[in-house]
Design an enzyme around this catalytic site. Structure first.
Site, PDB file in Angstrom:
ATOM      1  N   GLY A   9       0.719  -1.227  -0.087  1.00 51.08           N
ATOM      2  CA  GLY A   9      -0.091  -0.025  -0.045  1.00 51.08           C
ATOM      3  C   GLY A   9       0.825   1.397  -0.028  1.00 51.08           C
ATOM      4  O   GLY A   9       0.458   2.170   0.607  1.00 51.08           O
ATOM      5  N   ARG A  34       0.503  -2.285  -6.975  1.00 54.02           N
ATOM      6  CA  ARG A  34      -0.165  -3.148  -7.946  1.00 54.02           C
ATOM      7  C   ARG A  34      -0.117  -2.586  -9.627  1.00 54.02           C
ATOM      8  O   ARG A  34       0.105  -1.329  -9.574  1.00 54.02           O
ATOM      9  CB  ARG A  34      -1.838  -2.788  -7.647  1.00 54.02           C
ATOM     10  N   TYR A 100     -14.287  -8.713  -2.737  1.00 54.73           N
ATOM     11  CA  TYR A 100     -12.942  -8.361  -3.095  1.00 54.73           C
ATOM     12  C   TYR A 100     -12.400  -7.709  -1.860  1.00 54.73           C
ATOM     13  O   TYR A 100     -11.019  -7.857  -1.802  1.00 54.73           O
ATOM     14  CB  TYR A 100     -12.967  -7.261  -4.513  1.00 54.73           C
ATOM     15  N   SER A 132      -8.471  -1.109  12.199  1.00 54.27           N
ATOM     16  CA  SER A 132      -9.400  -0.064  12.041  1.00 54.27           C
ATOM     17  C   SER A 132     -10.220   0.220  13.109  1.00 54.27           C
ATOM     18  O   SER A 132     -10.785  -0.707  13.341  1.00 54.27           O
ATOM     19  CB  SER A 132      -9.946   0.027  10.732  1.00 54.27           C
ATOM     20  N   GLU A 134     -13.067   1.485  12.425  1.00 56.51           N
ATOM     21  CA  GLU A 134     -14.284   0.941  11.882  1.00 56.51           C
ATOM     22  C   GLU A 134     -14.511  -0.371  12.535  1.00 56.51           C
ATOM     23  O   GLU A 134     -15.863  -0.755  12.527  1.00 56.51           O
ATOM     24  CB  GLU A 134     -14.088   0.767  10.292  1.00 56.51           C
ATOM     25  N   TYR A 156     -16.144  -3.929   5.005  1.00 62.83           N
ATOM     26  CA  TYR A 156     -14.818  -3.736   5.320  1.00 62.83           C
ATOM     27  C   TYR A 156     -14.470  -3.927   6.829  1.00 62.83           C
ATOM     28  O   TYR A 156     -13.244  -4.360   7.009  1.00 62.83           O
ATOM     29  CB  TYR A 156     -14.784  -2.186   5.022  1.00 62.83           C
ATOM     30  N   ASN A 185      -9.809   7.674  12.424  1.00 61.03           N
ATOM     31  CA  ASN A 185      -9.644   8.276  10.799  1.00 61.03           C
ATOM     32  C   ASN A 185      -8.572   9.127  11.043  1.00 61.03           C
ATOM     33  O   ASN A 185      -8.434  10.037  11.890  1.00 61.03           O
ATOM     34  CB  ASN A 185     -10.821   8.968  10.730  1.00 61.03           C
ATOM     35  N   ARG A 224     -16.606  11.446  13.747  1.00 66.86           N
ATOM     36  CA  ARG A 224     -15.530  10.844  13.667  1.00 66.86           C
ATOM     37  C   ARG A 224     -14.271  11.481  14.482  1.00 66.86           C
ATOM     38  O   ARG A 224     -14.361  12.715  14.778  1.00 66.86           O
ATOM     39  CB  ARG A 224     -14.847  10.590  12.214  1.00 66.86           C
TER      40      ARG A 224
HETATM   41  P1  NAP Z   1      -5.606   4.364   0.742  1.00 62.86           P
HETATM   42  O1  NAP Z   1      -5.018   5.573   0.460  1.00 62.86           O
HETATM   43  O2  NAP Z   1      -6.697   3.815   0.231  1.00 62.86           O
HETATM   44  O3  NAP Z   1      -4.162   3.296   0.323  1.00 62.86           O
HETATM   45  C1  NAP Z   1      -4.549   1.997   0.127  1.00 62.86           C
HETATM   46  C2  NAP Z   1      -3.194   1.286  -0.533  1.00 62.86           C
HETATM   47  O4  NAP Z   1      -3.783  -0.122  -0.784  1.00 62.86           O
HETATM   48  C3  NAP Z   1      -3.069   1.786  -2.028  1.00 62.86           C
HETATM   49  O5  NAP Z   1      -1.701   1.777  -2.254  1.00 62.86           O
HETATM   50  C4  NAP Z   1      -3.448   0.836  -2.866  1.00 62.86           C
HETATM   51  O6  NAP Z   1      -3.076   0.690  -4.235  1.00 62.86           O
HETATM   52  C5  NAP Z   1      -3.345  -0.310  -2.185  1.00 62.86           C
HETATM   53  N1  NAP Z   1      -3.953  -1.718  -2.675  1.00 62.86           N
HETATM   54  C6  NAP Z   1      -5.337  -1.640  -2.569  1.00 62.86           C
HETATM   55  N2  NAP Z   1      -5.711  -3.081  -3.107  1.00 62.86           N
HETATM   56  C7  NAP Z   1      -4.629  -3.716  -3.050  1.00 62.86           C
HETATM   57  C8  NAP Z   1      -4.251  -4.872  -3.432  1.00 62.86           C
HETATM   58  N3  NAP Z   1      -5.307  -6.024  -3.499  1.00 62.86           N
HETATM   59  N4  NAP Z   1      -3.059  -5.584  -3.230  1.00 62.86           N
HETATM   60  C9  NAP Z   1      -2.204  -4.500  -3.138  1.00 62.86           C
HETATM   61  N5  NAP Z   1      -2.142  -3.426  -2.696  1.00 62.86           N
HETATM   62  C10 NAP Z   1      -3.478  -2.860  -2.886  1.00 62.86           C
HETATM   63  O7  NAP Z   1      -5.759   3.939   2.425  1.00 62.86           O
HETATM   64  P2  NAP Z   1      -4.761   4.630   3.475  1.00 62.86           P
HETATM   65  O8  NAP Z   1      -5.724   5.761   3.932  1.00 62.86           O
HETATM   66  O9  NAP Z   1      -3.323   5.212   3.288  1.00 62.86           O
HETATM   67  O10 NAP Z   1      -4.867   3.577   4.563  1.00 62.86           O
HETATM   68  C11 NAP Z   1      -3.777   2.629   4.880  1.00 62.86           C
HETATM   69  C12 NAP Z   1      -4.157   1.287   5.453  1.00 62.86           C
HETATM   70  O11 NAP Z   1      -4.945   1.741   6.989  1.00 62.86           O
HETATM   71  C13 NAP Z   1      -5.475   0.798   4.723  1.00 62.86           C
HETATM   72  O12 NAP Z   1      -5.492  -0.607   5.102  1.00 62.86           O
HETATM   73  C14 NAP Z   1      -6.721   1.459   5.505  1.00 62.86           C
HETATM   74  O13 NAP Z   1      -7.657   0.341   5.395  1.00 62.86           O
HETATM   75  C15 NAP Z   1      -6.230   1.431   7.047  1.00 62.86           C
HETATM   76  N6  NAP Z   1      -6.823   2.440   7.802  1.00 62.86           N
HETATM   77  C16 NAP Z   1      -6.928   3.642   7.349  1.00 62.86           C
HETATM   78  C17 NAP Z   1      -7.399   4.595   8.130  1.00 62.86           C
HETATM   79  C18 NAP Z   1      -7.699   6.223   7.816  1.00 62.86           C
HETATM   80  O14 NAP Z   1      -8.342   6.790   8.200  1.00 62.86           O
HETATM   81  N7  NAP Z   1      -6.892   6.681   6.479  1.00 62.86           N
HETATM   82  C19 NAP Z   1      -7.857   4.425   9.239  1.00 62.86           C
HETATM   83  C20 NAP Z   1      -7.590   3.144   9.856  1.00 62.86           C
HETATM   84  C21 NAP Z   1      -7.031   2.071   9.137  1.00 62.86           C
HETATM   85  P3  NAP Z   1      -3.513   1.631  -5.449  1.00 62.86           P
HETATM   86  O15 NAP Z   1      -2.941   2.987  -5.357  1.00 62.86           O
HETATM   87  O16 NAP Z   1      -3.080   0.871  -6.675  1.00 62.86           O
HETATM   88  O17 NAP Z   1      -4.909   1.688  -5.458  1.00 62.86           O
HETATM   89  N1  GDD Z   2     -16.976   9.092   1.700  1.00 59.98           N
HETATM   90  C1  GDD Z   2     -18.043   9.765   1.929  1.00 59.98           C
HETATM   91  N2  GDD Z   2     -18.540  10.329   0.752  1.00 59.98           N
HETATM   92  N3  GDD Z   2     -18.625   9.795   3.281  1.00 59.98           N
HETATM   93  C2  GDD Z   2     -19.529  10.754   3.567  1.00 59.98           C
HETATM   94  C3  GDD Z   2     -20.166  11.322   2.487  1.00 59.98           C
HETATM   95  C4  GDD Z   2     -19.786  11.321   1.389  1.00 59.98           C
HETATM   96  O1  GDD Z   2     -20.259  11.911   0.498  1.00 59.98           O
HETATM   97  N4  GDD Z   2     -21.158  12.176   3.116  1.00 59.98           N
HETATM   98  C5  GDD Z   2     -21.407  11.641   4.477  1.00 59.98           C
HETATM   99  N5  GDD Z   2     -20.274  11.022   4.664  1.00 59.98           N
HETATM  100  C6  GDD Z   2     -19.907  10.012   5.962  1.00 59.98           C
HETATM  101  C7  GDD Z   2     -19.836   8.669   5.870  1.00 59.98           C
HETATM  102  O2  GDD Z   2     -21.275   8.062   5.819  1.00 59.98           O
HETATM  103  C8  GDD Z   2     -19.076   8.442   7.266  1.00 59.98           C
HETATM  104  O3  GDD Z   2     -20.042   8.339   8.392  1.00 59.98           O
HETATM  105  C9  GDD Z   2     -18.205   9.362   7.416  1.00 59.98           C
HETATM  106  O4  GDD Z   2     -18.482  10.521   6.537  1.00 59.98           O
HETATM  107  C10 GDD Z   2     -16.658   9.413   7.095  1.00 59.98           C
HETATM  108  O5  GDD Z   2     -16.660   8.569   5.933  1.00 59.98           O
HETATM  109  P1  GDD Z   2     -15.197   8.253   5.138  1.00 59.98           P
HETATM  110  O6  GDD Z   2     -14.483   9.644   4.873  1.00 59.98           O
HETATM  111  O7  GDD Z   2     -15.456   7.624   3.701  1.00 59.98           O
HETATM  112  O8  GDD Z   2     -14.420   7.413   6.186  1.00 59.98           O
HETATM  113  P2  GDD Z   2     -15.072   5.938   7.038  1.00 59.98           P
HETATM  114  O9  GDD Z   2     -15.015   6.652   8.458  1.00 59.98           O
HETATM  115  O10 GDD Z   2     -16.123   5.549   6.424  1.00 59.98           O
HETATM  116  O11 GDD Z   2     -13.654   5.333   6.790  1.00 59.98           O
HETATM  117  C11 GDD Z   2     -12.399   5.538   7.053  1.00 59.98           C
HETATM  118  O12 GDD Z   2     -11.817   5.486   8.041  1.00 59.98           O
HETATM  119  C12 GDD Z   2     -11.783   4.273   8.721  1.00 59.98           C
HETATM  120  C13 GDD Z   2     -11.478   4.132  10.317  1.00 59.98           C
HETATM  121  O13 GDD Z   2     -12.362   4.289  11.162  1.00 59.98           O
HETATM  122  C14 GDD Z   2     -11.465   4.835   5.815  1.00 59.98           C
HETATM  123  O14 GDD Z   2     -10.158   5.508   6.072  1.00 59.98           O
HETATM  124  C15 GDD Z   2     -11.093   3.612   6.287  1.00 59.98           C
HETATM  125  O15 GDD Z   2     -10.237   2.870   5.421  1.00 59.98           O
HETATM  126  C16 GDD Z   2     -10.837   3.284   8.008  1.00 59.98           C
HETATM  127  O16 GDD Z   2     -10.482   2.228   8.625  1.00 59.98           O
END
Ligand code: NAP
Ligand code: GDD
Length: 338
Positions: A9, A34, A100, A132, A134, A156, A185, A224
């Site tokens: 990633g 990828r 997936y 996470s 989540e 997820y 988040n 969040r």
């Molecule tokens: P992100 O920006 O969506 O990055 C996801 C990465 O995973 C990208 O590099 C993507 O590649 C790669 N990927 C997707 N499918 C794959 C596959 N089948 N094989 C190999 N690589 C793959 O996510 P992020 O925000 O950096 O988050 C990093 C990790 O922390 C994730 O596991 C996410 O679920 C977890 N997480 C995130 C948050 C948050 O708030 N950001 C919170 C809790 C946990 P491409 O560039 O090719 O799409």
């Molecule tokens: N994406 C999105 N788009 N979310 C929306 C929208 C919209 O137009 N309008 C309202 N929301 C609300 C969603 O319903 C959710 O409650 C909140 O905004 C945050 O949505 P996201 O930013 O998509 O993040 P998330 O909390 O669902 O998931 C992220 O945080 C997780 C950790 O708690 C992701 O980064 C996950 O990968 C991560 O694990």
């Protein structure tokens, strides 16, 4: 001695900040990416442009769902630390692609753990698993800590819970040094544009310069615990430097609604968010996680890690970045029209 890390990633938000941090700490960094029909490395291209960093950053094609190739990569690279950040990470999308999502997150994590178990036969290796908040889903207590039971309610979250428990299982069963970071988040100017904070900052910037009229959102009342991604990758690294593997919550300890974030962002640009936002039910989720609020006391006491960027500062950083981006877009558009 130079340490070697493998990041899955690496092209994502966290992967790019972590690669930067590890290169700064003089690691040799391998990233798995990828294959795609277009370039997907925009978040890490700057690391290649810096010639000094280039020599210590290596990219390899791979996919988390291809366990054999992943094991081959791990055995070839011989990492001291593996950071498993790869995932189909969008909660809403996981309802459209549940299988997936499970394959990349559930099976993908198992593939990483199996590869590490193979490597362990010849050298010690440490694994960071991106768990996470989540997973807390329909929360069973507030604030959420490492002891709060999971109650996942999205494909997820269910997949992440599987990856989390397998990580604990490999720690207990095989004595693998494997730690879960239960991250709340975290956002940034590198956040994917379909996550809500970035969607808001991108739209606000574009509205300010006249490139967009409306912003369509779903549930504005969801709350969040939002931190700044740059700081969170430091916590991941600290987890793997600790003398024993464990699970840690990383969070700010403050929760705010999507509506609050809209207000903060539009105010930065002297706009009233209520004039521009429309609700589109397409963005509602089959089941919503209403409120997340983390307690990161353990990470502070054990790792010395804490979030310091406030929500106001985060909104300011992201808004300034995306306003600048919108100005450049508008300029390019005018230039094209001339
Ligand atoms: P992100 O920006 O969506 O990055 C996801 C990465 O995973 C990208 O590099 C993507 O590649 C790669 N990927 C997707 N499918 C794959 C596959 N089948 N094989 C190999 N690589 C793959 O996510 P992020 O925000 O950096 O988050 C990093 C990790 O922390 C994730 O596991 C996410 O679920 C977890 N997480 C995130 C948050 C948050 O708030 N950001 C919170 C809790 C946990 P491409 O560039 O090719 O799409
Ligand atoms: N994406 C999105 N788009 N979310 C929306 C929208 C919209 O137009 N309008 C309202 N929301 C609300 C969603 O319903 C959710 O409650 C909140 O905004 C945050 O949505 P996201 O930013 O998509 O993040 P998330 O909390 O669902 O998931 C992220 O945080 C997780 C950790 O708690 C992701 O980064 C996950 O990968 C991560 O694990």
């Amino acid at each position: 001695m130079t340490k070697t890390a493998l990041i899955t990633g690496i092209t994502g938000q966290d992967g790019s900040y972590l690669a930067e941090l590890l290169l700064h700490k003089e690691y040799l960094v391998h990233g798995m990416l990828r294959r795609s029909s277009t370039f997907s490395t925009s978040r890490i291209d700057h690391l290649y442009r810096d010639r000094h960093e280039e020599s210590r950053l290596r990219l390899h094609y791979g996919d988390l769902t291809d366990g054999q190739a992943l094991t081959n990569l791990v055995l070839a690279v011989q990492p001291d630390e593996i950071y498993n950040l790869g995932a189909q990470s969008h909660v809403r999308v996981s309802y459209d692609q549940p299988v997936y999502t499970l394959q990349t997150i559930g099976v993908g994590t198992l593939n990483v753990l199996e590869a590490a178990r193979q490597l362990m036969r010849s050298k010690p290796v440490r694994v960071y698993q991106a768990s996470s908040s989540e997973m807390f889903g329909k929360v069973l207590e507030t604030p959420q800590t490492e002891r709060t039971p999971f109650n996942p309610q999205s494909p997820y979250a269910c997949a992440k819970a599987y990856g989390h428990f397998q990580t604990v299982n490999y720690r207990r069963g095989y004595d693998l040094f494997a730690s879960n970071g239960i991250l709340f988040n975290h956002e940034s100017e590198r956040r994917g544009e379909t996550f809500v904070t970035r969607k808001i900052t991108r739209a606000a910037g574009r509205i300010k310069v006249g490139l967009q009229k409306k912003l369509f959102l779903g549930n504005l009342d969801a709350k969040r615990d939002w931190g700044y991604a740059r700081e969170y990758v430091e916590g991941m690294w600290r987890m793997l430097q600790h003398h024993e593997p464990d699970d840690f919550v990383m969070a700010t300890g403050r929760t705010a609604s999507v509506r609050d974030f809209c207000r903060l962002v539009f105010e930065q640009l002297d706009l009233d968010y209520e004039e521009f936002i429309e609700i589109d039910p397409n963005y509602f989720r089959p089941a919503e996680v209403d409120v997340l609020l983390g307690d990161a006391t353990k990470a502070k006491e054990v790792l010395g890690w804490e979030a310091t960027t406030t929500l106001e500062e985060l909104a300011r950083i992201m808004t300034a970045h995306d306003y600048d981006l919108a100005l450049r877009e508008a300029h390019a558009k005018r230039f094209d029209a001339d």
